[in-house]
Design a protein around this motif. Sequence first.
Motif, short mmCIF file in Angstrom:
data_model
loop_
_atom_site.label_atom_id
_atom_site.label_comp_id
_atom_site.label_asym_id
_atom_site.label_seq_id
_atom_site.Cartn_x
_atom_site.Cartn_y
_atom_site.Cartn_z
N GLU A 1 2.38 1.77 -3.44
CA GLU A 1 1.38 2.29 -4.39
C GLU A 1 1.12 3.78 -4.16
O GLU A 1 1.01 4.55 -5.11
CB GLU A 1 0.08 1.50 -4.29
N ARG A 2 1.03 4.19 -2.91
CA ARG A 2 0.82 5.61 -2.60
C ARG A 2 2.01 6.45 -3.07
O ARG A 2 1.85 7.53 -3.62
CB ARG A 2 0.58 5.81 -1.10
N LYS B 1 1.90 6.71 -6.86
CA LYS B 1 0.82 7.62 -7.26
C LYS B 1 1.24 9.07 -7.03
O LYS B 1 1.01 9.94 -7.89
CB LYS B 1 -0.44 7.30 -6.47
N SER B 2 1.89 9.34 -5.91
CA SER B 2 2.32 10.72 -5.64
C SER B 2 3.42 11.15 -6.61
O SER B 2 3.48 12.32 -7.01
CB SER B 2 2.77 10.87 -4.20
N ASP C 1 0.83 -1.21 0.00
CA ASP C 1 0.00 0.00 0.00
C ASP C 1 0.86 1.26 0.00
O ASP C 1 0.58 2.22 -0.73
CB ASP C 1 -0.94 0.00 1.21
N ASP C 2 1.92 1.26 0.82
CA ASP C 2 2.83 2.42 0.87
C ASP C 2 3.51 2.63 -0.48
O ASP C 2 3.66 3.76 -0.94
CB ASP C 2 3.90 2.21 1.95
#
Length: 92
Positions: free
Chosen positions: A83-84, A87-88, A80-81
């Motif tokens: 992917e974030r 995305k950023s 999850d980290d």
Amino acid sequence: MIFNATKNWKKFLGVDDEAMLNDIIANTAKHRGAYKNADDVKIAQLWCSLIEAQKQMNKMDQRLKRIEYILGGLIKRSDDDRERLLKSLRNF
């Protein structure tokens, strides 16, 4: 060759194996009241030894499931980290 039951066959085991066998015998002794009342004490003692082995396997299985649960959570959080972060970086 005639088998002599009075011989100490355990002396032919390795030191670690003999220690392990002694632990198994000690754990099995917890069931002495049960196997001493059996018609065939030796067979009943073996079954009691299997009971103790199964208890140890169940305990290890519970520990392994707990470790898998923890590691699964860590991997999920890491994914999850990541992917974030990706995305950023794309939005930057």
